[in-house]
Design an enzyme around this catalytic site. Structure first.
Site, PDB file in Angstrom:
ATOM      1  N   ASP A 293       0.861  -1.192   0.000  1.00  0.00           N
ATOM      2  CA  ASP A 293       0.000   0.000   0.000  1.00  0.00           C
ATOM      3  C   ASP A 293       0.893   1.236   0.000  1.00  0.00           C
ATOM      4  OD1 ASP A 293      -1.732   2.063   0.537  1.00  0.00           O
ATOM      5  OD2 ASP A 293      -2.777   1.029   2.174  1.00  0.00           O
TER       6      ASP A 293
ATOM      7  N   ASP B  41      -1.683   5.977 -11.566  1.00  0.00           N
ATOM      8  CA  ASP B  41      -2.947   5.606 -12.200  1.00  0.00           C
ATOM      9  C   ASP B  41      -3.788   4.873 -11.147  1.00  0.00           C
ATOM     10  OD1 ASP B  41      -4.686   5.454 -14.361  1.00  0.00           O
ATOM     11  OD2 ASP B  41      -3.889   3.542 -15.066  1.00  0.00           O
TER      12      ASP B  41
ATOM     13  N   LYS C  75      -3.878  10.383 -11.613  1.00  0.00           N
ATOM     14  CA  LYS C  75      -5.293  10.250 -11.992  1.00  0.00           C
ATOM     15  C   LYS C  75      -6.179  10.742 -10.846  1.00  0.00           C
ATOM     16  CE  LYS C  75      -7.316   6.019 -12.385  1.00  0.00           C
ATOM     17  NZ  LYS C  75      -7.505   4.864 -13.281  1.00  0.00           N
TER      18      LYS C  75
HETATM   19  C1  LIG Z   1      -6.392   1.300 -13.081  1.00  0.00           C
HETATM   20  S1  LIG Z   1      -5.350   0.203 -12.237  1.00  0.00           S
HETATM   21  C2  LIG Z   1      -3.775   0.671 -12.833  1.00  0.00           C
HETATM   22  C3  LIG Z   1      -3.471   0.187 -14.228  1.00  0.00           C
HETATM   23  C4  LIG Z   1      -1.996   0.398 -14.581  1.00  0.00           C
HETATM   24  N1  LIG Z   1      -1.692   1.802 -14.748  1.00  0.00           N
HETATM   25  C5  LIG Z   1      -1.600  -0.313 -15.841  1.00  0.00           C
HETATM   26  O1  LIG Z   1      -1.417   0.366 -16.850  1.00  0.00           O
HETATM   27  O2  LIG Z   1      -1.485  -1.533 -15.831  1.00  0.00           O
HETATM   28  C6  LIG Z   1      -5.347   0.875 -10.623  1.00  0.00           C
HETATM   29  C7  LIG Z   1      -4.477   0.153  -9.615  1.00  0.00           C
HETATM   30  O3  LIG Z   1      -4.320   0.955  -8.450  1.00  0.00           O
HETATM   31  C8  LIG Z   1      -4.028   0.071  -7.389  1.00  0.00           C
HETATM   32  N2  LIG Z   1      -4.121   0.761  -6.083  1.00  0.00           N
HETATM   33  C9  LIG Z   1      -5.216   1.315  -5.531  1.00  0.00           C
HETATM   34  N3  LIG Z   1      -4.932   1.803  -4.323  1.00  0.00           N
HETATM   35  C10 LIG Z   1      -3.609   1.579  -4.098  1.00  0.00           C
HETATM   36  C11 LIG Z   1      -2.738   1.841  -2.992  1.00  0.00           C
HETATM   37  N4  LIG Z   1      -3.158   2.440  -1.884  1.00  0.00           N
HETATM   38  N5  LIG Z   1      -1.445   1.442  -3.106  1.00  0.00           N
HETATM   39  C12 LIG Z   1      -1.009   0.814  -4.229  1.00  0.00           C
HETATM   40  N6  LIG Z   1      -1.799   0.538  -5.290  1.00  0.00           N
HETATM   41  C13 LIG Z   1      -3.083   0.910  -5.226  1.00  0.00           C
HETATM   42  C14 LIG Z   1      -5.066  -1.008  -7.593  1.00  0.00           C
HETATM   43  O4  LIG Z   1      -4.713  -2.198  -6.906  1.00  0.00           O
HETATM   44  C15 LIG Z   1      -5.060  -1.159  -9.121  1.00  0.00           C
HETATM   45  O5  LIG Z   1      -4.263  -2.234  -9.529  1.00  0.00           O
END
Ligand SMILES: C[S@@+](CC[C@H](N)C(=O)[O-])C[C@H]1O[C@@H](n2cnc3c(N)ncnc32)[C@H](O)[C@@H]1O
Length: 242
Positions: free
Chosen positions: A131, A156, A196
């Protein structure tokens, strides 16, 4: 039981209404699924994702932003937050020459972090099941970055959506604000942050925090970002702090 009796007729009515309810929900569900599938199959970015071997279509959002605004170049170090399944990291590896395939230009570095697992990618270092908001993760990131510093922070990230628009918006804004705090420790002077956000009441708050720390902040909605999505990106350039 007499077929004219109120008991019999009442039961029939209840049964009919139950069947109708089930049929309507089934039709609604298949209607949505059909619409989703049709949109998916017609989407030119989905086709291009397969053809160009990217892990997901979001690669084209970063490609478009970078083609227009040149945030990635050989030799830069990149932190990709919310990296799974890894498409943005694929783009970053190519554009910063993280594999060193072009010996004529400097070799860059890519570190991807996500709550989820990520399949290995040549040229990138991944920190899975982590995280970004966790202080332990932030310390590990610092240890993994060359000299503890980075040129470009990409985010993202998208928290699990609850479906309550305002709540989801706020969760993502908070994630970005947390990342902005981390940027004060790891981002190099004149560095870049691309993040984002889902548009809503507090977007301006994030925007003004970015403006305090960066000389140039703009809002971007790439073509590959679906028109019906509240998603946009802030691109903040020329980090002011030493
Ligand atoms: C839309 S996807 C990203 C896609 C990526 N940019 C790609 O091109 O493959 C969003 C990601 O954000 C991650 N995410 C959300 N909250 C997070 C956090 N607190 N720490 C790390 N990752 C996080 C989710 O697990 C998810 O895999």
């Amino acid at each position: 039981l007499c077929t004219n009796s109120p008991v019999f007729l009442g039961s029939c009515q209840r049964l009919a209404s139950k069947c109708l309810h089930t049929t309507v929900s089934f039709l609604k569900k298949t209607g949505t699924e059909h619409w989703w599938l049709e949109r998916h199959l017609k989407d030119p970015f989905v086709k291009a994702t397969k053809q160009q071997h990217y892990r997901c279509r979001s690669a084209f959002k970063l490609l478009e932003i970078d083609d227009k605004l040149h945030i990635l170049r050989p030799g830069l170090s990149v932190l990709d937050c919310g990296a799974a399944p890894g498409a943005w990291s694929q783009v970053a590896v190519e554009r910063v020459n993280a594999l060193g395939t072009d010996p004529a230009v400097p070799t860059g570095f890519v570190l991807g972090v996500d709550l989820l697992r990520i399949s290995p990618l040549e040229g990138a270092v991944f920190l899975p099941e982590a995280d970004i908001a966790d202080p332990g993760t932030q310390r590990t990131i610092q240890n993994l970055l060359p000299a503890g510093k980075v040129d470009v922070i990409l985010s993202d990230m998208a928290p699990n959506a609850t479906g309550i628009k305002e709540l989801d918006h706020q969760k993502l804004i908070n994630l970005c604000l947390g990342l902005l705090n981390l940027s004060q420790i790891i981002l190099k002077p004149k560095g870049t942050m691309l993040c984002k956000f889902w548009d809503g009441r507090e977007s301006h708050l994030l925007q003004s925090r970015l403006k305090e720390q960066f000389q140039d902040v703009r809002t971007i909605k790439p073509q590959a970002s679906r028109k019906d999505s509240a998603e946009s990106y802030y691109l903040a350039r020329l980090y002011k702090r030493k």
